[in-house]
Scaffold this active site. Structure first.
Site, PDB file in Angstrom:
ATOM      1  N   TYR A  57       1.032  -0.967   0.429  1.00 31.15           N
ATOM      2  CA  TYR A  57      -0.032   0.185   0.130  1.00 31.15           C
ATOM      3  C   TYR A  57       1.082   1.140  -0.030  1.00 31.15           C
ATOM      4  CZ  TYR A  57      -4.142  -3.006   1.241  1.00 31.15           C
ATOM      5  OH  TYR A  57      -5.152  -3.554   0.834  1.00 31.15           O
ATOM      6  N   GLU A  58       0.879   2.699  -0.574  1.00 31.85           N
ATOM      7  CA  GLU A  58       1.007   3.426  -0.955  1.00 31.85           C
ATOM      8  C   GLU A  58       1.503   4.521   0.416  1.00 31.85           C
ATOM      9  OE1 GLU A  58      -1.803   5.721  -3.510  1.00 31.85           O
ATOM     10  OE2 GLU A  58      -2.057   6.923  -2.271  1.00 31.85           O
ATOM     11  N   SER A  59       0.581   3.945   1.871  1.00 23.93           N
ATOM     12  CA  SER A  59       1.532   4.357   3.085  1.00 23.93           C
ATOM     13  C   SER A  59       2.301   3.806   3.108  1.00 23.93           C
ATOM     14  CB  SER A  59       0.209   4.405   3.782  1.00 23.93           C
ATOM     15  OG  SER A  59      -0.221   3.115   4.149  1.00 23.93           O
TER      16      SER A  59
END
Lengths: 294, 274
Positions: A57-59
Site C-alpha cells: 500500500y502507498e502508505s
C-alpha cells in the site's frame, strides 16, 4: 443499480465483480493496491486464490495481511500486519519505480476506450464550474511502473466515457506503441473488471473490447452502460459464478470490517466530547466503497 | 534546540500570515490539534502543502485561511469527497483556492529535494499525464549520462512544517513510529518545525522502524495528548473512522460546517489541546 438482489441468484453483481477481480490476481507475486474495490479484490485473493500474495500500500506497508477490509490507505491494520513499514518516498522510489512490483490494481472515476484514467476534473458543461475529483494520488506512476495493471470499477456511461476531460493516468494512450514511446516499463492495463463483465485491450488496436460477460448479463446491457461504441470480441466468454467458498470469504472480510469500525469510534470519547462530530455514530459508508480512487 | 512549550505559544511564534505551511502525516499522526490552533488564531493567507489534504485541510480551507494548496490527492479517505475543498475550488467559497497539483511520487520527491537542499528532484513520472499542464513545478531534465528524459519536480521548502509524534524526551528529541509517511522529509525541508507529541518521557526507547528527529532540527515541542484525533497515534489511539464518516454531512453544508468550527474549534480557547 450496483447490485442485483441476492435472493434471485445467491449473489450480487458487486460480488461477481469482486470475486472476478480477486481471481485476476491468481498468478501475481506482488500487488500495489489502491483503496476501495481494488483493496477488496486483493484481500479476497489472499483469502482464496493466492494466499501468498504480497500486498503493498502507498502508505508504506509491504506484505500487509489484514483480517478485515482496511477502511483507508493508512488503516492501522495494514501497518500492524505488514512484513515491513517504510517511508512514502521509499515505497515510490525504491519499490515502485525500482520495478519490483508485478501488478498495480486501480479504480477510476472515468475511463476511456484505451483504459486511460481521469481522477482529476470533470467538465460539467457550459456555464458550470469544473467538477473537482480527488486528483492523481499514486496512480500515474503505478500505471507506468508496475509490470501490468488491473482495473476494477462499476460499469456506467458516467464512468466509461467517450472522451476523458483530463488524463490523470495513462493507460494505452491513443493506441499501440504510445507507452513504449513514453518509455513506460510496464505493460499497462490488461483487464478492466466491472459488475457486468470483463474488458481487455485488443492487441492490435489497444482498444478495450468486451471479452467476458458475467452470468445473466447481456451484450446489450454492457453496450448501454458504455459511453463509446463498444467493440465486442468474436467469442464472448462467461465468467464462472462465485463458488460458495469465495462468497463466504468475501462476506467474512466485509463483515469483519463492520464491528471493527464501530469499535474504533470509541477513540472519540477519549479525546473529548467537543471534538466529536455532530452526527457521530452514524453508520454512513462503512461497508460501502464510495468514490474510492486511491 | 527545541523548546517545550504550549501549543498556543508555539503556533503564535512559528506560524505567520502568508506562510507556506506543511502539516503532514499519512493518515496516521495527522496534527489536527495544531491545525485547530491555527484556526483559533486566525492565521491566514496560507499556502498549505500536504500529499493528502484530507479532513484537516478541509477545515482550514473552509475556515477561509488558505490562499493556495499544494497537493497530490484530496479526499476524505474511505468516505468520499472533501466538500469544503471542492466548494472552494468549484465556487470560490469562502475564497478562491489556487492549486499546485502533483502525483504522490512527485510530491514525495519534492520533499526529498527540499530536505536535501537541492533545487529539484528527478523521477520517472508524469509520463502521458495532463498534470504538467496545470502546474509550473513539473518540468523535464535530460540525464547527462544516458540521455534519458526524466521528470523534474521543484523542491518543496515550507516556511513551517508541523507534525505529530508519539514521544519526546525532556531535551526535545522526538520519536515517531508506525506509518511515518513523509514526515521526516517534510520536517527536514522546512525552515521552522513544530512537533506535537502524545507525551514526554525520560528517555526515548528505540522502536523498530522508529524515526528520531534530534532536538536540534526542531524549534518547538508541544505536549498534546490525542492531538492527532480523528487520526491516530499507533500505540496510543486508533483511527476514529466514525468521525471521518460523520464529517461528510457536516462538510457538505456551509452553515453546518461554520457552526461546527465555531462550536468545536473557535470557541474552545485551546482548552482541549493543552
Amino acid at each position: 443499480m450496483n447490485a442485483t438482489p441476492a435472493g434471485t441468484t445467491g449473489f450480487t453483481s458487486d460480488e461477481l465483480m469482486e470475486v472476478n477481480a480477486a481471481r485476476a490476481l491468481a498468478d501475481a507475486t506482488t500487488c500495489f493496491v489502491g483503496i476501495g474495490l481494488p483493496s477488496t479484490a486483493a484481500n479476497l485473493a489472499r483469502a482464496t486464490v493466492n494466499p501468498g500474495l504480497v500486498l503493498i500500500y502507498e502508505s508504506g506497508t509491504i506484505g500487509s495481511k489484514p483480517t478485515r477490509l482496511p477502511l483507508s490507505i493508512g488503516d492501522g491494520e495494514l501497518a500492524d500486519t505488514a512484513d515491513a513499514v517504510i517511508s512514502v518516498p521509499e515505497v515510490f522510489n525504491y519499490w515502485l519505480q525500482g520495478g519490483r512490483i508485478d501488478v498495480g490494481f486501480l479504480g477510476a472515476a472515468q475511463v476511456d476506450r484505451y483504459a486511460n484514467i481521469n481522477t482529476t476534473i470533470v467538465d460539467r458543461g457550459p456555464g458550470k464550474p469544473e467538477g473537482r475529483l480527488p486528483g492523481a494520488g499514486g496512480a500515474p506512476e503505478i500505471a507506468s511502473n508496475c509490470g501490468k495493471v488491473l482495473m476494477v470499477l462499476r460499469h456506467s456511461t458516467r464512468n466509461f466515457v467517450k472522451r476523458l476531460d483530463f488524463v490523470t493516468t495513462l493507460g494505452h494512450g491513443s493506441g499501440p506503441g504510445d507507452r513504449k514511446k513514453l518509455g513506460m516499463p510496464g505493460a499497462g492495463p490488461v483487464a478492466v473488471i466491472t459488475d457486468l463483465g470483463v474488458l481487455r485491450p485488443d492487441p492490435a488496436t489497444a482498444e478495450l473490447v468486451l471479452t467476458e460477460l458475467h452470468p445473466g448479463v447481456t451484450v446489450e446491457q454492457v453496450r448501454a452502460a458504455t459511453g463509446w461504441e463498444l467493440t465486442v470480441a468474436d467469442t464472448v466468454g462467461t465468467t464462472e459464478p462465485p463458488t460458495p467458498d469465495e462468497l463466504a470469504a468475501l462476506r467474512a472480510l466485509k463483515a469483519a470490517g463492520k464491528p471493527a469500525a464501530a469499535g474504533e469510534s470509541g477513540a472519540a470519547g477519549k479525546s473529548g466530547a467537543a471534538r466529536k462530530p455532530g452526527a457521530a455514530g452514524e453508520p454512513a459508508a462503512a461497508g460501502k466503497p464510495g468514490k474510492e480512487t486511491r | 534546540m527545541a523548546d517545550i512549550r504550549s501549543l498556543q505559544d508555539a503556533v503564535a511564534d512559528l506560524v505567520h500570515d502568508g506562510d507556506t505551511l506543511a502539516m503532514e502525516g499519512f493518515t496516521h499522526l495527522i496534527p489536527y490539534a495544531a491545525a485547530h490552533e491555527v484556526i483559533r488564531q486566525g492565521i491566514t493567507d496560507l499556502t498549505l502543502v500536504r500529499m493528502t489534504p484530507d479532513v484537516i485541510y478541509d477545515q482550514l480551507i473552509g475556515a477561509g485561511l488558505v490562499r493556495k494548496l499544494v497537493f497530490s490527492w484530496g479526499g476524505n479517505p474511505g468516505v468520499g469527497s472533501l466538500h469544503r475543498f471542492r466548494d472552494a475550488v468549484e465556487n470560490g467559497w469562502p475564497r478562491p483556492l489556487e492549486l499546485d497539483e502533483h502525483s504522490h511520487a512527485g510530491m514525495a520527491n519534492r520533499y526529498v529535494a527540499g530536505a536535501s537542499k537541492l533545487p529539484f528532484a528527478v523521477l520517472r513520472g508524469y509520463r502521458g499525464s495532463d498534470i504538467p499542464t496545470r502546474t509550473d513545478t513539473v518540468s523535464t531534465v535530460v540525464c547527462p549520462f544516458t540521455g534519458e528524459e526524466l521528470a523534474a519536480v521543484a523542491a518543496l521548502n515550507p516556511d513551517v512544517t508541523v507534525i505529530h509524534a508519539q514521544q519526546a524526551d525532556r531535551a526535545g528529541n522526538v520519536q515517531l513510529w508506525g506509518l511515518t509517511g513523509v514526515q521526516k522529509e517534510a520536517a527536514l525541508a522546512a525552515d521552522r518545525v513544530l512537533v506535537t507529541v502524545e507525551e514526554i518521557v525520560e528517555e526515548l526507547t528505540p522502536r523498530p522502524g522508529g524515526i528520531v528527529l534530534p532536538t536540534w532540527v526542531i524549534d518547538a515541542v508541544s505536549v498534546v495528548p490525542g492531538g492527532a484525533h480523528p487520526s491516530y497515534a499507533a500505540g496510543y489511539s486508533t483511527r476514529d473512522n466514525a468521525f471521518y464518516q460523520a464529517w461528510d454531512p457536516i462538510a457538505r453544508d456551509r452553515e453546518a460546517f461554520t457552526q461546527w468550527i465555531d462550536e468545536n474549534v473557535r470557541t474552545t480557547e485551546g482548552a482541549l489541546t493543552r
